[in-house]
Scaffold this motif. Structure first.
Motif, mmCIF file in Angstrom:
data_model
loop_
_atom_site.group_PDB
_atom_site.id
_atom_site.type_symbol
_atom_site.label_atom_id
_atom_site.label_comp_id
_atom_site.label_asym_id
_atom_site.label_seq_id
_atom_site.Cartn_x
_atom_site.Cartn_y
_atom_site.Cartn_z
ATOM 1 N N LEU A 1 7.586 -38.468 32.138
ATOM 2 C CA LEU A 1 7.228 -37.282 32.662
ATOM 3 C C LEU A 1 5.500 -36.635 32.329
ATOM 4 N N ASP A 2 6.889 -36.565 31.764
ATOM 5 C CA ASP A 2 5.398 -35.134 30.719
ATOM 6 C C ASP A 2 4.807 -35.118 30.015
ATOM 7 N N GLY A 3 2.949 -35.297 30.114
ATOM 8 C CA GLY A 3 2.298 -36.555 29.307
ATOM 9 C C GLY A 3 1.947 -37.362 29.498
ATOM 10 N N VAL A 4 3.022 -38.390 30.602
ATOM 11 C CA VAL A 4 2.061 -39.659 31.267
ATOM 12 C C VAL A 4 1.797 -39.242 32.991
ATOM 13 N N LEU A 5 2.682 -38.743 33.810
ATOM 14 C CA LEU A 5 2.423 -38.497 34.968
ATOM 15 C C LEU A 5 1.999 -36.721 35.037
ATOM 16 N N ILE A 6 1.812 -36.383 34.209
ATOM 17 C CA ILE A 6 1.698 -34.824 35.249
ATOM 18 C C ILE A 6 0.536 -34.568 33.496
ATOM 19 N N ASP A 7 -0.090 -33.886 33.002
ATOM 20 C CA ASP A 7 -0.270 -33.377 31.814
ATOM 21 C C ASP A 7 -0.051 -31.702 31.590
ATOM 22 N N SER A 8 1.302 -32.020 31.480
ATOM 23 C CA SER A 8 1.801 -30.854 31.637
ATOM 24 C C SER A 8 2.503 -29.768 29.690
ATOM 25 N N GLU A 9 2.298 -30.993 28.847
ATOM 26 C CA GLU A 9 2.597 -30.505 27.898
ATOM 27 C C GLU A 9 1.648 -29.011 27.379
ATOM 28 N N PRO A 10 -0.075 -29.142 27.441
ATOM 29 C CA PRO A 10 -1.044 -27.824 27.228
ATOM 30 C C PRO A 10 0.020 -26.562 27.974
ATOM 31 N N VAL A 11 0.727 -27.155 29.037
ATOM 32 C CA VAL A 11 1.086 -25.981 29.891
ATOM 33 C C VAL A 11 2.196 -25.599 29.425
ATOM 34 N N TRP A 12 3.097 -26.192 28.552
ATOM 35 C CA TRP A 12 3.989 -26.172 28.187
ATOM 36 C C TRP A 12 3.918 -25.021 27.024
ATOM 37 N N GLU A 13 3.114 -25.349 26.044
ATOM 38 C CA GLU A 13 2.509 -24.671 25.047
ATOM 39 C C GLU A 13 1.892 -23.235 25.663
ATOM 40 N N GLN A 14 1.360 -23.556 25.690
ATOM 41 C CA GLN A 14 0.479 -21.969 26.548
ATOM 42 C C GLN A 14 2.106 -20.862 26.924
ATOM 43 N N VAL A 15 3.012 -21.732 27.762
ATOM 44 C CA VAL A 15 3.789 -20.530 28.347
ATOM 45 C C VAL A 15 4.335 -20.273 26.965
ATOM 46 N N ARG A 16 5.843 -20.848 26.664
ATOM 47 C CA ARG A 16 6.515 -21.116 25.667
ATOM 48 C C ARG A 16 5.398 -19.893 24.801
ATOM 49 N N ARG A 17 4.238 -20.930 23.720
ATOM 50 C CA ARG A 17 3.489 -19.661 22.546
ATOM 51 C C ARG A 17 3.654 -18.455 23.264
ATOM 52 N N ALA A 18 3.436 -18.355 24.633
ATOM 53 C CA ALA A 18 3.229 -16.630 25.227
ATOM 54 C C ALA A 18 4.462 -16.307 25.132
ATOM 55 N N TYR A 19 5.790 -16.774 25.204
ATOM 56 C CA TYR A 19 6.923 -16.412 25.648
ATOM 57 C C TYR A 19 7.406 -15.667 23.872
ATOM 58 N N VAL A 20 7.158 -16.628 23.525
ATOM 59 C CA VAL A 20 7.737 -15.876 21.690
ATOM 60 C C VAL A 20 6.694 -15.107 20.889
ATOM 61 N N ALA A 21 5.705 -15.148 22.022
ATOM 62 C CA ALA A 21 4.538 -13.942 20.790
ATOM 63 C C ALA A 21 4.672 -12.630 21.681
ATOM 64 N N GLU A 22 5.255 -12.465 23.267
ATOM 65 C CA GLU A 22 6.437 -11.372 23.935
ATOM 66 C C GLU A 22 7.114 -11.110 23.100
ATOM 67 N N ALA A 23 7.799 -11.950 22.386
ATOM 68 C CA ALA A 23 9.560 -11.875 22.463
ATOM 69 C C ALA A 23 9.421 -11.149 20.324
ATOM 70 N N GLY A 24 8.585 -10.447 20.815
ATOM 71 C CA GLY A 24 7.896 -10.889 18.841
ATOM 72 C C GLY A 24 7.977 -11.653 17.819
ATOM 73 N N VAL B 1 13.099 -14.982 18.412
ATOM 74 C CA VAL B 1 12.771 -14.586 19.987
ATOM 75 C C VAL B 1 14.572 -13.151 20.300
ATOM 76 N N GLY B 2 15.257 -13.643 19.402
ATOM 77 C CA GLY B 2 16.421 -13.205 19.695
ATOM 78 C C GLY B 2 17.241 -13.411 21.042
ATOM 79 N N ARG B 3 16.961 -14.208 21.599
ATOM 80 C CA ARG B 3 17.685 -14.480 23.234
ATOM 81 C C ARG B 3 18.504 -14.664 23.683
ATOM 82 N N PRO B 4 19.377 -14.771 23.445
ATOM 83 C CA PRO B 4 20.482 -16.071 24.219
ATOM 84 C C PRO B 4 19.908 -17.455 24.479
ATOM 85 N N PRO B 5 20.463 -18.291 24.400
ATOM 86 C CA PRO B 5 18.824 -19.621 24.962
ATOM 87 C C PRO B 5 19.177 -19.648 26.185
#
Length: 220
Positions: free
Chosen positions: A9-32, A61-65
Motif C-alpha cells: 500500500l504505502d509507496g505503491v498505491l499511495i504516496d504516504s511515506e512523506p506523510v509518515w515521515e512528517q508526522v513521526r518526525r514532528a511527533y518525536v520532536a514534540e516529545a523531546g 519519545v519516552g511514552r508507552p509504545p
C-alpha cells in the motif's frame, strides 16, 4: 503461472511515506526525542508495534509504545482526511489487475488506515484479502504478511506476483518466494541489493500491465 497479485500500500498505491515521515518526525520532536539520519529507512516496513517501540525507546519519545501508536495513527488519519495522497495510476492499476486475478494487500499500515484508503478510493471490493503486519508476528523484511496473504487467498506463494517499492518490502516478498515487481519511489529509493531482488522494475504504475504481470517485457 500467476494465481494472484499482492499489492503493498504505502509507496505503491499511495504516496504516504512523506506523510509518515512528517508526522513521526514532528511527533518525536514534540516529545523531546531525536530523529536519526537513518530513522525513516529503518521505519519503512515495520509493523505498528515495531515502529511504536522504536519511537518510544530508540528515538527517546519516552511514552508507552501503545500510546505512541495510537497518537501517531490519529495524526495520520487526520492527514488522510484532509487529502489522500494517491499515486498516479493507482486506481487504474488495481482495476485492470482485478479483472484478471484475485488481489491481496500486504501492508505495514494499521488496519484503520488500510480501511480508510480502500473505502475512500472505492477499491475495497477489488481486494479478496487485506492484511496488516499488525496481524502477523513480524513486519517486513520478514515474509510473514506475504505468506499470510497467500494462505488466505488459497494459493502458493510461488504463484503470486508482489508489487513493492521499499527495501524491506522487496526483501519480504522475495523471501516469501513470490515473483517481485518493483515500482520504486525516487524520494525513498530502495537499496541496490534489495532492488536487485526484483524480477522487473517499473517506472510507474502505468507500466503495470497484465502482460508485465504475466512475465512479459515492459514496453516503453
Amino acid at each position: 503461472m500467476v494465481d494472484a497479485v499482492v499489492f503493498d500500500l504505502d509507496g505503491v498505491l499511495i504516496d504516504s511515506e512523506p506523510v509518515w515521515e512528517q508526522v513521526r518526525r514532528a511527533y518525536v520532536a514534540e516529545a523531546g526525542g531525536r530523529w536519526l539520519p537513518d530513522s525513516q529507512r529503518r521505519l519503512m516496513g515495520m509493523s505498528t508495534s515495531e515502529w511504536a517501540r522504536y519511537l518510544s525507546r530508540e528515538l527517546g519519545v519516552g511514552r508507552p509504545p501503545e500510546v505512541v501508536a495510537a497518537e501517531v495513527i490519529d495524526r495520520m488519519a487526520a492527514r488522510y482526511a484532509e487529502e489522500l495522497p494517491l499515486l498516479p495510476g493507482a486506481v487504474e492499476a488495481v482495476r485492470r489487475t482485478a479483472g484478471q486475478w484475485p488481489l491481496g494487500l500486504a501492508s505495514s499500515s494499521p488496519p484503520r488506515l488500510i480501511r480508510t484508503v480502500l473505502e475512500t478510493t472505492g477499491l475495497a471490493p477489488r481486494f479478496a484479502v487485506t492484511m496488516s503486519t499488525e496481524e502477523v508476528s513480524c513486519g517486513k523484511p520478514a515474509p510473514d504478511v506475504y505468506l499470510a496473504v497467500a494462505g488466505k487467498l488459497g494459493v502458493a506463494p510461488g504463484t503470486c506476483v508482489a508489487i513493492e517499492d521499499s527495501s524491506n518490502g522487496l526483501r519480504a516478498a522475495h523471501t516469501a518466494g513470490m515473483r517481485v515487481v518493483a515500482v520504486p519511489q525516487h524520494a525513498y529509493p530502495p537499496e541496490p541489493d534489495a532492488l536487485a531482488l526484483a524480477d522487473q522494475v517499473l517506472a510507474g504504475l502505468d507500466e503495470l500491465t497484465v502482460e508485465v504481470l504475466r512475465g512479459g517485457p515492459v514496453l516503453r
